[in-house]
Enzyme design. Structure first.
Site, PDB file in Angstrom:
ATOM      1  N   ASP A  66       0.873  -1.163   0.000  1.00  0.00           N
ATOM      2  CA  ASP A  66       0.000   0.000   0.000  1.00  0.00           C
ATOM      3  C   ASP A  66       0.911   1.214   0.000  1.00  0.00           C
ATOM      4  O   ASP A  66       1.825   1.311   0.835  1.00  0.00           O
ATOM      5  CB  ASP A  66      -0.942   0.035   1.199  1.00  0.00           C
ATOM      6  CG  ASP A  66      -2.081   1.026   0.954  1.00  0.00           C
ATOM      7  OD1 ASP A  66      -2.863   0.798   0.007  1.00  0.00           O
ATOM      8  OD2 ASP A  66      -2.189   2.020   1.693  1.00  0.00           O
ATOM      9  N   SER A  67       0.684   2.093  -0.930  1.00  0.00           N
ATOM     10  CA  SER A  67       1.601   3.211  -1.098  1.00  0.00           C
ATOM     11  C   SER A  67       0.862   4.426  -1.620  1.00  0.00           C
ATOM     12  O   SER A  67      -0.278   4.329  -2.092  1.00  0.00           O
ATOM     13  CB  SER A  67       2.731   2.821  -2.063  1.00  0.00           C
ATOM     14  OG  SER A  67       2.188   2.316  -3.284  1.00  0.00           O
ATOM     15  N   TYR A 158       1.628   8.922  -9.986  1.00  0.00           N
ATOM     16  CA  TYR A 158       2.075  10.309  -9.902  1.00  0.00           C
ATOM     17  C   TYR A 158       3.521  10.496 -10.385  1.00  0.00           C
ATOM     18  O   TYR A 158       4.061  11.600 -10.278  1.00  0.00           O
ATOM     19  CB  TYR A 158       1.961  10.811  -8.460  1.00  0.00           C
ATOM     20  CG  TYR A 158       0.557  10.868  -7.928  1.00  0.00           C
ATOM     21  CD1 TYR A 158      -0.223  12.015  -8.076  1.00  0.00           C
ATOM     22  CD2 TYR A 158      -0.008   9.779  -7.264  1.00  0.00           C
ATOM     23  CE1 TYR A 158      -1.526  12.080  -7.579  1.00  0.00           C
ATOM     24  CE2 TYR A 158      -1.307   9.829  -6.764  1.00  0.00           C
ATOM     25  CZ  TYR A 158      -2.056  10.978  -6.935  1.00  0.00           C
ATOM     26  OH  TYR A 158      -3.348  11.038  -6.455  1.00  0.00           O
ATOM     27  N   ASP A 159       4.150   9.459 -10.904  1.00  0.00           N
ATOM     28  CA  ASP A 159       5.546   9.537 -11.331  1.00  0.00           C
ATOM     29  C   ASP A 159       5.849  10.720 -12.252  1.00  0.00           C
ATOM     30  O   ASP A 159       6.916  11.342 -12.123  1.00  0.00           O
ATOM     31  CB  ASP A 159       5.973   8.239 -12.023  1.00  0.00           C
ATOM     32  CG  ASP A 159       6.178   7.090 -11.042  1.00  0.00           C
ATOM     33  OD1 ASP A 159       6.090   7.328  -9.822  1.00  0.00           O
ATOM     34  OD2 ASP A 159       6.429   5.953 -11.497  1.00  0.00           O
ATOM     35  N   LYS A 179      15.137   4.365 -10.947  1.00  0.00           N
ATOM     36  CA  LYS A 179      13.946   4.448 -10.107  1.00  0.00           C
ATOM     37  C   LYS A 179      13.990   3.409  -8.989  1.00  0.00           C
ATOM     38  O   LYS A 179      13.701   3.725  -7.826  1.00  0.00           O
ATOM     39  CB  LYS A 179      12.689   4.257 -10.950  1.00  0.00           C
ATOM     40  CG  LYS A 179      11.403   4.367 -10.118  1.00  0.00           C
ATOM     41  CD  LYS A 179      10.153   4.173 -10.948  1.00  0.00           C
ATOM     42  CE  LYS A 179       8.913   4.231 -10.048  1.00  0.00           C
ATOM     43  NZ  LYS A 179       7.663   4.012 -10.795  1.00  0.00           N
ATOM     44  N   ARG A 185       9.180   2.172  -3.010  1.00  0.00           N
ATOM     45  CA  ARG A 185       8.921   0.734  -3.103  1.00  0.00           C
ATOM     46  C   ARG A 185      10.247  -0.047  -3.164  1.00  0.00           C
ATOM     47  O   ARG A 185      10.370  -1.116  -2.563  1.00  0.00           O
ATOM     48  CB  ARG A 185       8.056   0.443  -4.329  1.00  0.00           C
ATOM     49  CG  ARG A 185       7.424  -0.936  -4.331  1.00  0.00           C
ATOM     50  CD  ARG A 185       6.346  -1.043  -5.396  1.00  0.00           C
ATOM     51  NE  ARG A 185       5.181  -0.230  -5.073  1.00  0.00           N
ATOM     52  CZ  ARG A 185       4.822   0.878  -5.734  1.00  0.00           C
ATOM     53  NH1 ARG A 185       5.510   1.281  -6.770  1.00  0.00           N
ATOM     54  NH2 ARG A 185       3.755   1.556  -5.357  1.00  0.00           N
TER      55      ARG A 185
END
Length: 211
Positions: A66-67, A158-159, A179, A185
Site C-alpha cells: 500500500d503506497s 504520480y511519477d 527508479k 517501493r
C-alpha cells in the site's frame, strides 16, 4: 521462492516483479482481483487488509503493497487516498477524461497552483504474509517535490510530476534501474530482503523459503 502479489495493478506488478527477480523470487499474479475495502487509517493497515484478503482466497504466501503520495501543504493528501484522489469531495472532484492517473495528477496540480511549498514524499508499506497470524512489514520513503507539469513516459501513478530530492528529472523520466534504486517501493523491498537475510535461521524465513 514464490510469492503471490496482492494486486492486479499492472504498474505495480511490473515494478515489484522486476525488483524481486534478482532476489530469486518468482512473482505469482492473482487470477482475479479480490475486492478489498481499504478502511484502514494508514498505509500499514491497508497493506495488511490486502495481504489478508488475498491470502484467504489463495492460501499461499502473499506480498501486499500500500503506497501513495503525501503532500504536507495539502494536509497530507492524497495520502492513503492516492489511487482515488480524483473522486474525493476534498479539493473538488476531477473528471476522468483519459484515465484515473491523469485525473489524479490534474487535481493535484490544480490544488498546488500558486503554492510555493511543493514538498512531497512517496511512502510504501509492504506486508509479507505467510500465515494469517504470521506476517512482517517494511516501509520505504522517497522525498522530493511536485513539478509544475507532467514530464516523462515511464512509471505510473504520480511519477510524471514527482521529482526525487536532488533530481531535476521526474520519476517518469528515470530509467527503471534509477527508479528502483531510490524509490519508496525499492527501499521497502530492499529492507524486506535484508530482514529475511538477518532472520535466515528463523521459523519465518524457513517458511518463506519452503514456498
Amino acid at each position: 521462492m514464490k510469492l503471490l502479489l496482492a494486486t492486479r495493478n499492472v504498474g505495480k506488478i511490473v515494478e515489484i516483479s522486476r525488483m524481486l527477480k534478482p532476489l530469486g523470487v518468482d512473482v505469482i499474479q492473482p487470477e482475479e482481483e479480490i475486492p478489498v475495502e481499504e478502511r484502514g487509517k494508514s498505509f500499514m493497515e491497508n497493506a495488511y487488509l490486502k495481504a489478508l484478503a488475498y491470502f484467504k482466497r489463495y492460501g499461499i504466501p502473499t506480498l501486499a503493497d500500500d503506497s501513495g503520495l503525501v503532500v504536507p501543504s495539502l494536509e497530507g493528501y492524497p495520502g492513503i487516498y492516492s489511487s482515488r484522489f480524483y473522486s474525493l469531495d476534498w479539493g473538488g472532484r476531477e473528471e476522468v477524461e483519459t484515465g484515473k492517473d491523469q485525473a489524479n495528477i490534474k487535481k493535484l496540480l490544480r490544488l498546488l497552483e500558486g503554492n510555493q511549498d511543493r514538498r512531497a514524499y512517496f511512502k510504501a508499506v509492504l506486508c509479507l504474509m505467510i500465515e494469517e497470524e504470521f506476517y512482517i512489514f517494511t516501509e520505504g520513503i522517497c522525498h522530493g517535490e511536485i513539478a509544475e507539469s507532467p514530464r516523462g513516459s515511464g512509471g505510473f501513478g504520480y511519477d510524471p510530476i514527482f521529482k526525487p530530492l536532488g533530481y531535476e528529472k521526474t520519476m517518469a523520466e528515470l530509467s527503471p534501474e534509477e527508479k528502483d534504486s531510490l524509490s519508496h517501493r525499492g527501499k521497502a523491498i530492499k529492507k524486506l530482503s535484508q530482514l529475511l537475510e538477518t532472520c535466515k535461521h528463523s521459523i519465518f524465513y524457513q517458511k518463506v523459503r519452503s514456498t
